[in-house]
Design a protein around this motif. Structure first.
Motif, PDB file in Angstrom:
ATOM      1  N   LEU A   1       0.841  -1.206   0.000  1.00  0.00           N
ATOM      2  CA  LEU A   1       0.000   0.000   0.000  1.00  0.00           C
ATOM      3  C   LEU A   1       0.872   1.250   0.000  1.00  0.00           C
ATOM      4  O   LEU A   1       0.606   2.206  -0.734  1.00  0.00           O
TER       5      LEU A   1
ATOM      6  N   LEU B   1       1.113   4.382  -2.624  1.00  0.00           N
ATOM      7  CA  LEU B   1       0.915   5.750  -2.146  1.00  0.00           C
ATOM      8  C   LEU B   1       2.076   6.650  -2.588  1.00  0.00           C
ATOM      9  O   LEU B   1       1.860   7.781  -3.047  1.00  0.00           O
TER      10      LEU B   1
ATOM     11  N   THR C   1     -10.039  -1.790   0.833  1.00  0.00           N
ATOM     12  CA  THR C   1     -11.265  -1.246   1.438  1.00  0.00           C
ATOM     13  C   THR C   1     -11.040  -0.910   2.911  1.00  0.00           C
ATOM     14  O   THR C   1     -11.384   0.187   3.370  1.00  0.00           O
ATOM     15  N   ILE C   2     -10.441  -1.863   3.648  1.00  0.00           N
ATOM     16  CA  ILE C   2     -10.241  -1.648   5.087  1.00  0.00           C
ATOM     17  C   ILE C   2      -9.324  -0.455   5.339  1.00  0.00           C
ATOM     18  O   ILE C   2      -9.513   0.311   6.282  1.00  0.00           O
ATOM     19  N   SER C   3      -8.323  -0.295   4.497  1.00  0.00           N
ATOM     20  CA  SER C   3      -7.380   0.808   4.687  1.00  0.00           C
ATOM     21  C   SER C   3      -7.892   2.125   4.103  1.00  0.00           C
ATOM     22  O   SER C   3      -7.239   3.168   4.252  1.00  0.00           O
ATOM     23  N   GLY C   4      -9.024   2.068   3.449  1.00  0.00           N
ATOM     24  CA  GLY C   4      -9.587   3.287   2.867  1.00  0.00           C
ATOM     25  C   GLY C   4      -8.918   3.708   1.567  1.00  0.00           C
ATOM     26  O   GLY C   4      -9.221   4.774   1.027  1.00  0.00           O
ATOM     27  N   PHE C   5      -8.009   2.875   1.052  1.00  0.00           N
ATOM     28  CA  PHE C   5      -7.349   3.223  -0.213  1.00  0.00           C
ATOM     29  C   PHE C   5      -8.337   3.238  -1.372  1.00  0.00           C
ATOM     30  O   PHE C   5      -8.081   3.853  -2.397  1.00  0.00           O
TER      31      PHE C   5
ATOM     32  N   SER D   1     -10.984   4.768  -1.383  1.00  0.00           N
ATOM     33  CA  SER D   1     -11.572   6.106  -1.513  1.00  0.00           C
ATOM     34  C   SER D   1     -10.563   7.095  -2.109  1.00  0.00           C
ATOM     35  O   SER D   1     -10.906   8.227  -2.405  1.00  0.00           O
ATOM     36  N   ILE D   2      -9.349   6.651  -2.253  1.00  0.00           N
ATOM     37  CA  ILE D   2      -8.300   7.523  -2.801  1.00  0.00           C
ATOM     38  C   ILE D   2      -8.021   7.189  -4.259  1.00  0.00           C
ATOM     39  O   ILE D   2      -7.810   8.072  -5.084  1.00  0.00           O
TER      40      ILE D   2
ATOM     41  N   LYS E   1       1.819   9.872  -5.015  1.00  0.00           N
ATOM     42  CA  LYS E   1       2.294  11.215  -4.632  1.00  0.00           C
ATOM     43  C   LYS E   1       3.209  11.789  -5.700  1.00  0.00           C
ATOM     44  O   LYS E   1       3.179  12.982  -5.995  1.00  0.00           O
TER      45      LYS E   1
END
Lengths: 108, 293
Positions: A58, A62, A88-92, A94-95, A66
């Protein structure tokens, strides 16, 4: 880790395979950074053959995102359920844009 | 990665109040420090994690004494265990780490040591921030991240995660800012899997600790043996330690070290003590002994 890179509609289509653990992720990050350095800032990463991803994986994505900044994008397609769960759990999810198929990913 | 301050140093710096005392009084700070050590080691690629386990990657030294002490400790047992186990184990040593981090911040000239006397009798030691530059820099960096829409740097992501899960957000943001930007804070806090595991652990451990603290108050324990049992119970509950063998020797009944702990508690009259493995000495928790002994 195997990495196949092709170009479709001005987008680098990157097919990754294997386990994205700490060691493999470092190599993947270097290769994706090379693409960005070369000016290829639109990427669709196919995760069909990726069965595992750790925190390092992950973080690698990221870091690449960046580097891409607002001039391009990094999208993902064809994720296996276990890997999708980590995103999903890490919210990635949504990014990053995550798509079920290659076609959807290319279309955005 | 060359940074002036490590993640544990930054989070401890954030926790130091205007008068130079460690704030909040929150007992979750040692769990936060333990978590910060893991996060920093993960960013330095010494450990990794997934949804279930912490993974040992590279035991080579980082060059930072506190991180390397934690790294050596982690690599003494390479079996796969959940991050929460390692948070507990490092948390047991957090008092020693806090002292060493304060010493490191003084050496880096971020903090200074100030001795004061209260009522001309009780000596107390504070750690006022020198010039405020590093503290302002950490806060500004993290605030800019939350108020903007950029992707986070890994260190900032860790600080947000620690502040969010460790209930330390008010050290960085005004209450109305927390309300306004909570979705963005939460989004960044959960981005790292170690951070998330830590978040769960902090929540569970702090709840357990609150329960054990209440039990302690009700018991009204007096003898050194009872005080030590109380301390062991507190630590067992706080860090969810079920097996005796997971306790350090100084808290494990039947060891020579346990007898020494008992003697120290008897001498000092308090069970608010800890053992510093590096110095091989006992201390009363005042975060000051590193400079005075």
């Amino acid at each position: 880790m195997e990495l196949k890179i092709s170009t479709e509609n001005d987008i680098r289509y990157v097919e990754v395979s294997g386990r994205l653990d700490a060691v493999i992720s470092a190599g993947l990050q270097d290769k994706l950074m090379d693409l960005v350095q070369a000016g290829h800032k639109k990427m669709l990463v196919c995760m069909d053959q990726v069965e595992y991803i750790s925190s390092s994986g992950l973080r690698a994505f990221l870091a690449v995102a960046k580097k891409v900044g607002h001039d391009g994008f990094i999208r993902f397609c064809c994720m296996q359920p276990g890997v999708k769960e980590v995103f999903t759990i890490s919210g990635f999810n949504s990014i990053f844009g995550i798509y079920d198929t290659k076609e959807e990913g290319l279309a955005g | 990665m060359s940074r002036f301050l490590t993640i544990p140093e930054e989070i401890l710096l954030l926790s130091i109040d205007e008068s130079g005392g460690i704030s909040p009084e929150s007992k979750t700070l040692d769990v936060v420090i333990a978590s910060a050590l893991l996060m920093d080691l993960a960013i330095r690629k010494r450990i990794d994690s997934d949804l279930h386990y912490l993974i040992h990657v590279d035991g080579s030294p980082t060059g930072d004494a506190v991180l390397d002490d934690a790294l050596t400790f982690l690599f003494e047992d390479k079996t796969q265990k959940a991050p929460v186990y390692w948070i507990s184990q490092l948390g047991l040593r957090a008092d020693a780490y806090k002292e060493d981090l304060l010493a490191s911040l003084v050496l880096k000239r971020v903090l200074k040591v100030e001795n004061k006397r209260i009522l001309w009798m009780f000596a107390t030691r504070r750690y006022p921030v020198i010039g405020n530059q590093e503290l302002k820099e950490v806060k500004a960096r993290v605030r800019e991240l939350i108020f903007g829409n950029e992707l986070p740097e890994l260190q900032d992501m860790a600080i947000i995660s620690l502040a969010y899960y460790g209930s330390l957000l008010e050290l960085i943001f005004a209450p109305e800012e927390i309300d306004q930007y909570l979705p963005r804070i939460e989004q960044i806090a959960r981005m790292d899997l170690i951070g998330q595991n830590i978040g769960k652990a902090l929540h569970e451990l702090s709840l357990s600790f609150q329960i054990s603290s209440k039990a302690k108050a009700l018991l009204g324990i007096k003898t050194p043996e009872q005080k030590l049992e109380e301390l062991v119970l507190e630590i067992r509950t706080k860090f969810r330690i079920e097996k005796d063998e997971d306790l350090p020797a100084w808290l494990r009944k039947g060891t020579d070290q346990y007898r020494k702990t008992l003697q120290f508690i008897d001498k000092e009259g308090t069970s608010d003590v800890y053992y510093h493995p590096g110095k091989q000495q006992y201390f009363v928790r005042d975060y000051a002994s590193v400079f005075s002994r």
